[in-house]
Design a protein around this motif. Structure first.
Motif, PDB file in Angstrom:
ATOM      1  N   GLY A 263     -12.750 -34.881 -46.673  1.00 30.73           N
ATOM      2  CA  GLY A 263     -13.384 -34.350 -47.712  1.00 30.73           C
ATOM      3  C   GLY A 263     -13.209 -32.763 -47.545  1.00 30.73           C
ATOM      4  O   GLY A 263     -12.989 -32.184 -48.314  1.00 30.73           O
TER       5      GLY A 263
ATOM      6  N   HIS B 119     -10.149 -31.555 -49.079  1.00 29.46           N
ATOM      7  CA  HIS B 119     -10.205 -31.534 -50.247  1.00 29.46           C
ATOM      8  C   HIS B 119     -10.860 -30.312 -50.516  1.00 29.46           C
ATOM      9  O   HIS B 119     -10.386 -29.468 -51.676  1.00 29.46           O
ATOM     10  CB  HIS B 119     -10.802 -32.903 -50.903  1.00 29.46           C
ATOM     11  CG  HIS B 119     -10.018 -34.026 -50.792  1.00 29.46           C
ATOM     12  ND1 HIS B 119      -8.731 -34.131 -51.238  1.00 29.46           N
ATOM     13  CD2 HIS B 119     -10.386 -35.233 -50.433  1.00 29.46           C
ATOM     14  CE1 HIS B 119      -8.594 -35.244 -51.258  1.00 29.46           C
ATOM     15  NE2 HIS B 119      -9.274 -36.028 -50.657  1.00 29.46           N
ATOM     16  N   LEU B 120     -12.050 -30.078 -50.235  1.00 28.13           N
ATOM     17  CA  LEU B 120     -12.773 -28.924 -50.346  1.00 28.13           C
ATOM     18  C   LEU B 120     -11.998 -27.608 -50.253  1.00 28.13           C
ATOM     19  O   LEU B 120     -12.005 -26.422 -51.178  1.00 28.13           O
ATOM     20  CB  LEU B 120     -14.056 -28.938 -49.586  1.00 28.13           C
ATOM     21  CG  LEU B 120     -14.989 -29.740 -49.780  1.00 28.13           C
ATOM     22  CD1 LEU B 120     -16.041 -29.737 -48.986  1.00 28.13           C
ATOM     23  CD2 LEU B 120     -15.574 -29.892 -51.365  1.00 28.13           C
TER      24      LEU B 120
ATOM     25  N   TRP C 246     -21.296 -27.020 -50.369  1.00 24.78           N
ATOM     26  CA  TRP C 246     -20.160 -27.733 -50.979  1.00 24.78           C
ATOM     27  C   TRP C 246     -20.337 -29.236 -50.759  1.00 24.78           C
ATOM     28  O   TRP C 246     -20.474 -29.652 -49.412  1.00 24.78           O
ATOM     29  CB  TRP C 246     -18.783 -27.299 -50.461  1.00 24.78           C
ATOM     30  CG  TRP C 246     -18.528 -25.988 -50.810  1.00 24.78           C
ATOM     31  CD1 TRP C 246     -17.920 -25.466 -51.745  1.00 24.78           C
ATOM     32  CD2 TRP C 246     -19.003 -24.569 -50.012  1.00 24.78           C
ATOM     33  NE1 TRP C 246     -17.778 -24.133 -51.642  1.00 24.78           N
ATOM     34  CE2 TRP C 246     -18.524 -23.688 -50.887  1.00 24.78           C
ATOM     35  CE3 TRP C 246     -19.924 -24.519 -48.788  1.00 24.78           C
ATOM     36  CZ2 TRP C 246     -18.748 -22.313 -50.332  1.00 24.78           C
ATOM     37  CZ3 TRP C 246     -20.121 -23.155 -48.545  1.00 24.78           C
ATOM     38  CH2 TRP C 246     -19.631 -22.073 -49.139  1.00 24.78           C
TER      39      TRP C 246
ATOM     40  N   PHE D 166     -18.741 -33.435 -51.144  1.00 27.84           N
ATOM     41  CA  PHE D 166     -17.741 -34.388 -51.652  1.00 27.84           C
ATOM     42  C   PHE D 166     -17.910 -35.794 -51.610  1.00 27.84           C
ATOM     43  O   PHE D 166     -18.982 -35.990 -50.901  1.00 27.84           O
ATOM     44  CB  PHE D 166     -16.546 -33.793 -50.854  1.00 27.84           C
ATOM     45  CG  PHE D 166     -16.761 -34.141 -49.261  1.00 27.84           C
ATOM     46  CD1 PHE D 166     -16.465 -35.612 -48.875  1.00 27.84           C
ATOM     47  CD2 PHE D 166     -17.065 -33.366 -48.525  1.00 27.84           C
ATOM     48  CE1 PHE D 166     -16.859 -35.850 -47.502  1.00 27.84           C
ATOM     49  CE2 PHE D 166     -17.235 -33.432 -47.065  1.00 27.84           C
ATOM     50  CZ  PHE D 166     -17.003 -34.809 -46.854  1.00 27.84           C
TER      51      PHE D 166
ATOM     52  N   LEU E 111     -10.043 -38.461 -53.201  1.00 25.40           N
ATOM     53  CA  LEU E 111     -11.158 -37.713 -53.854  1.00 25.40           C
ATOM     54  C   LEU E 111     -11.707 -38.365 -54.949  1.00 25.40           C
ATOM     55  O   LEU E 111     -11.148 -38.466 -56.100  1.00 25.40           O
ATOM     56  CB  LEU E 111     -10.820 -36.110 -54.041  1.00 25.40           C
ATOM     57  CG  LEU E 111     -11.936 -35.263 -54.579  1.00 25.40           C
ATOM     58  CD1 LEU E 111     -13.069 -34.918 -53.287  1.00 25.40           C
ATOM     59  CD2 LEU E 111     -11.369 -33.958 -55.030  1.00 25.40           C
TER      60      LEU E 111
ATOM     61  N   ALA F  32     -15.998 -33.319 -56.121  1.00 24.50           N
ATOM     62  CA  ALA F  32     -16.375 -32.167 -55.257  1.00 24.50           C
ATOM     63  C   ALA F  32     -17.289 -31.236 -56.088  1.00 24.50           C
ATOM     64  O   ALA F  32     -16.957 -31.128 -57.346  1.00 24.50           O
ATOM     65  CB  ALA F  32     -14.947 -31.533 -54.698  1.00 24.50           C
TER      66      ALA F  32
END
Length: 283
Positions: free
Chosen positions: A96, A99-100, A146, A148, A157, A160
């Motif tokens: 996660g 991905h962020l 943030w 996710f 993912l 997000a």
């Protein structure tokens, strides 16, 4: 027309209140735990080579207990227990956070990552891990965060988001002018998609979806459609054009299918969703 309405409803559920992602997951988990019946949903996964890249660099150690000095822990509201085939909490957090970093370009070193596991719900029948990432140890609705949500098995993912409290009070109502012309936001969505490689094909078009708000931050959602039919939903702040979130094609399809079943009366609010043993399919 019906499909478009379902997609708009799906987007609205997933975008409005990005900062409350973990709360929603907890609520649905509580609903599932009090279920009267159990419905088994078969699940298969298409594992792409891109997902393998997520775990190329081991960033988690027992000594550090986190990712790049992040403090990873289970959220106090968590009630789910991952299966043996699922990613561990630390592995899901690593997926996660990466991905962020790719999508928001944010350096999350030193952040607090609070994780929750959900075996699947009526409205999203796929097991997932969700994370709430903050630079404050205490979670509050006003905290800049943030969030996710990733597949519990592959780390793919699902969505997000970025939530914040503005030091301003912009109007939150519908901007009718944007319904007629949101070309500025369409260009932002196209550019973001291409820069971050969020689609497997070139962008074909970008369409207006809806408007809403999270906290005191008004937003606009757009559908980005690829030449291969893939679609992602993106949201931007109507206050300062800040990128706020994304819902992936996979997530949209899962939610759309679940909502269609509910509308047809094939799913019951009291149903509990359980995941079958994952079946991996070679790419």
């Amino acid at each position: 027309m019906k499909q478009k309405n379902i997609l708009k409803l799906t987007a609205a559920f997933a975008i409005i209140g990005t900062g409350t992602l973990l709360f929603n997951a907890a609520a649905e988990t509580a609903l599932a735990s009090s279920a009267k019946r159990t419905q088994t949903v078969p699940t298969s996964y298409q594992v792409s080579n891109d997902l393998e890249m997520i775990f190329q660099k081991p960033g988690i150690t027992e000594e550090s207990g986190g990712i790049a000095n992040c403090q990873v822990s289970m959220d106090s509201l968590n009630t789910g227990t991952p299966a043996d085939t699922d990613l561990t909490m630390e592995e899901a957090a690593e997926a996660g956070v990466r991905h962020l970093g790719n999508i928001f370009g944010v350096d999350l070193e030193g952040a607090y990552v609070y994780m929750m596991y959900n075996p699947g719900t009526v409205t999203f029948p796929r097991a997932f891990w969700s994370g709430d990432v903050l630079f404050e140890k205490k979670q509050t609705p006003e905290s800049t965060r943030w969030t996710f949500m990733v597949d519990a098995v592959t780390g793919e993912l699902f969505n997000a988001g970025h939530g914040r409290q503005l030091d301003a009070n912009p109007p939150l109502g519908l901007d009718q002018a944007l319904e007629k012309d949101c070309s500025q936001y369409k260009e932002l969505a196209r550019k973001k998609t291409e820069e971050c490689g969020l689609m497997d094909s070139p962008v074909d078009r970008v369409e207006y979806n809806c408007q809403g708000y999270s906290g005191n931050d008004p937003d606009i959602a757009l559908d980005v459609i690829g030449e291969n039919g893939e679609m992602i939903n993106m949201s931007f702040s109507r206050y300062d054009q800040e990128f706020l979130g994304i819902i992936t094609d996979t997530s949209l399809k899962i939610s759309e299918s679940a909502l269609e079943r509910i509308m047809k009366g094939e799913a019951d609010d009291d149903d509990q969703i359980e995941k079958k043993t994952a079946v991996f399919e070679a790419p």
